[in-house]
Design an enzyme around this catalytic site. Structure first.
Site, PDB file in Angstrom:
ATOM      1  N   SER A   9      -2.614   0.102   3.202  1.00  0.00           N
ATOM      2  CA  SER A   9      -1.458  -1.582   4.036  1.00  0.00           C
ATOM      3  C   SER A   9      -1.717  -2.168   2.397  1.00  0.00           C
ATOM      4  O   SER A   9      -2.100  -1.960   1.018  1.00  0.00           O
ATOM      5  CB  SER A   9      -2.557  -2.349   4.447  1.00  0.00           C
ATOM      6  OG  SER A   9      -2.459  -3.568   4.207  1.00  0.00           O
ATOM      7  N   HIS A  10      -0.805  -3.399   2.486  1.00  0.00           N
ATOM      8  CA  HIS A  10      -0.113  -4.589   1.639  1.00  0.00           C
ATOM      9  C   HIS A  10      -1.679  -5.000   1.231  1.00  0.00           C
ATOM     10  O   HIS A  10      -1.327  -4.944  -0.415  1.00  0.00           O
ATOM     11  CB  HIS A  10       1.343  -5.465   1.829  1.00  0.00           C
ATOM     12  CG  HIS A  10       2.030  -4.454   1.075  1.00  0.00           C
ATOM     13  ND1 HIS A  10       2.958  -3.371   3.008  1.00  0.00           N
ATOM     14  CD2 HIS A  10       3.466  -4.819   1.246  1.00  0.00           C
ATOM     15  CE1 HIS A  10       3.880  -2.877   2.253  1.00  0.00           C
ATOM     16  NE2 HIS A  10       4.317  -4.118   1.064  1.00  0.00           N
ATOM     17  N   SER A  11      -2.301  -5.019   1.392  1.00  0.00           N
ATOM     18  CA  SER A  11      -3.559  -6.506   1.920  1.00  0.00           C
ATOM     19  C   SER A  11      -4.664  -4.929   1.435  1.00  0.00           C
ATOM     20  O   SER A  11      -4.913  -4.159   2.382  1.00  0.00           O
ATOM     21  CB  SER A  11      -3.862  -7.469   2.424  1.00  0.00           C
ATOM     22  OG  SER A  11      -5.086  -7.564   3.371  1.00  0.00           O
ATOM     23  N   GLY A  43       0.557  -5.978  -2.097  1.00  0.00           N
ATOM     24  CA  GLY A  43       1.447  -4.745  -2.591  1.00  0.00           C
ATOM     25  C   GLY A  43       0.741  -2.830  -2.461  1.00  0.00           C
ATOM     26  O   GLY A  43      -0.019  -3.303  -1.769  1.00  0.00           O
ATOM     27  N   ASP A  67       0.847   0.510   6.628  1.00  0.00           N
ATOM     28  CA  ASP A  67       1.163  -1.051   7.278  1.00  0.00           C
ATOM     29  C   ASP A  67       2.865  -0.952   7.611  1.00  0.00           C
ATOM     30  O   ASP A  67       3.297   0.104   8.039  1.00  0.00           O
ATOM     31  CB  ASP A  67       0.875  -2.354   7.105  1.00  0.00           C
ATOM     32  CG  ASP A  67       1.167  -2.522   5.373  1.00  0.00           C
ATOM     33  OD1 ASP A  67       1.593  -1.807   4.941  1.00  0.00           O
ATOM     34  OD2 ASP A  67      -0.152  -3.208   5.388  1.00  0.00           O
TER      35      ASP A  67
END
Lengths: 247, 214
Positions: A9-11, A43, A67
């Site tokens: 995920s980016h998070s 990112g 994601d």
């Protein structure tokens, strides 16, 4: 040893949260979060993803869920860096639903291909999945089973002429067929050689069972075929009658 | 007098790229702010700054090793879509040049083509969709033509960089078909694609790296 999962995920928090959620339903599956950049910012990080792939594949392979947008590209890049290993598969699936479906599938001992497919069909239309896409091939010769489940009305547990084992059960626990019991049922049924439908959906799919939204008092029409049909229906019956251990 | 395209050239290229990206950081941010989310300049600057640190720590021995270092670093540090796109470009270029200590013109042309193919594979974009590909494809074609005509590697690089600059400019009137800019429809017209712009800057840096009297 089961197939492991990588959650990209980016998070950082989102990846960790998905792992936390899926772990509830798959305690024996290696789930590795690869969220955020190396410094924790938003990112995706190739290094984190590659490291996670290495940790998740303990010998049975791994399935990767992502994601958005560049998370997919980073996961693809990581696979390319690792020489495109055949044992690590990238699932084209919604992150949360896909991860849960994949985790339950891995818990039940499915192959990497099976786990990947579980993730990718996590949101498939209910009837299409139950009757068509998932079972389409193996289902030939069992068409009458669907008719029995659909048109036969309430039935007591019995063996049909075509070999189908059916049961009509009523949910007695206050929470009904919520996530935990759905995962437990789908996981145990997934390990059996059986085609089983519960109110028309695939009983081996946690996401499909959850889409039923079956609350306390709901009747479950169970219909199973295959070598383990009786065992599978007995399992569902004992679980439902025990209120999934929640009474 | 131009240099051979060896490990020293590859290192100079990456260092000059870092410098030109840092210099144009605000310009790239402005381009991206117009049609994207405004982070391209900052992301690229962060990625290339990290490349400088790695070059200092462990100077690569071949052009291929330098490209691989760049690939790994950009994919890990850039964060946005540019990371895997540029990272894949450098990774495929690294594979194309192998262990060669020096790139001849045909190897150079093959490396540029492999890099472009990597961006296409990763980003699933084609020419005319207002992306990096609009700079890379003319560059690849120019390098291949130069190689076929018997040009030396530096001349092929020059041709590639010039074509990339024209390609970047050619994105101005286009409607974007990929990435966030595609949500803007006709409002993207009149703005240069930031990825095409940074691609042109980086390819020009490769030319300077071959010209520099080190």
């Amino acid at each position: 040893m089961s197939v492991g999962l990588v959650i990209v995920s980016h998070s950082e928090k989102l990846a960790a949260g998905v792992v936390e959620l899926a772990a509830q339903m798959a305690p024996d599956v290696v789930l590795v979060a690869a969220g955020g950049m190396d410094d924790g910012g938003i990112g995706t990080s190739l290094e984190k993803v590659m490291t996670a792939m290495g940790l998740a594949d303990t010998g049975a392979g791994a399935v990767v869920l992502t994601d958005l947008g560049s998370a997919v590209m980073t996961a693809e890049s990581a696979l390319e860096f690792l020489g495109s290993p055949e044992t690590v598969l990238l699932a084209d699936a919604p992150l949360v639903e896909g991860a849960i479906a994949a985790a339950v599938s891995a818990q039940s001992g499915a192959s990497a291909d099976g786990v990947c497919k579980a993730a990718e069909t996590a949101l498939a239309p209910v009837r299409a999945t139950a009757v068509g896409e998932v079972h389409g091939v193996e289902h030939q010769g069992n068409e009458s089973q669907d008719g029995a489940a659909q048109d036969g009305g309430p039935q007591k547990a019995e063996s049909q002429d075509d070999g189908a084992v059916t049961a009509l059960l009523t949910l007695i626990n206050p929470m009904g067929l919520h996530a935990r019991p759905a995962a437990a049922l789908a996981g145990q049924l997934g390990a059996m050689d059986v085609e089983i439908e519960v109110n028309g959906v695939d009983g081996q799919s946690v996401m499909m069972l959850m889409t039923l939204g079956a609350a306390q008092g709901t009747e479950l029409n169970v219909c199973a075929t295959g070598p383990d049909a009786q065992r599978a229906v007995d399992l569902v019956r004992s679980q439902v009658e025990a209120g999934f251990g929640e009474l | 007098m131009s240099h051979t395209l060896d490990a020293a050239w590859a290192q100079r290229w990456l260092r000059l790229s870092a410098a030109v990206i840092a210099e144009n950081r605000m310009a790239l941010i402005e381009l991206d702010r117009a049609i994207g989310d405004g982070d391209h300049g900052e992301n690229m600057d962060r990625g290339f700054s990290a490349i400088l640190e790695k070059l200092d720590a462990e100077p690569p021995a071949t052009p291929g090793a330098a490209f691989k270092l760049a690939a790994m670093t950009l994919m890990s540090k850039v964060g946005g879509a540019a990371g895997p796109l540029y990272g894949t470009a450098f990774l495929r270029a690294a594979t194309a040049v192998g262990d060669a200590t020096e790139l001849d013109v045909s190897t150079l042309a093959a490396a540029l083509a492999a890099a472009r193919d990597g961006v296409v594979a990763r980003g699933k974009a084609e020419v005319g969709e207002k992306t990096m590909i609009d700079a890379w494809t003319p560059a690849v074609e120019a390098a291949a033509a130069a190689a076929a005509a018997g040009a030396d590697p530096a001349a092929a690089l020059e041709a590639a960089a010039t074509a990339a600059e024209a390609g970047a400019i050619s994105t101005d009137p286009l409607i974007a078909r990929k990435g966030r800019a595609s949500y803007l429809g006709e409002r993207a017209i009149g703005h240069r694609d930031p990825g095409a712009a940074s691609s042109a800057l980086i390819l020009r840096a490769a030319v300077h790296a071959a010209e520099d009297e080190a």
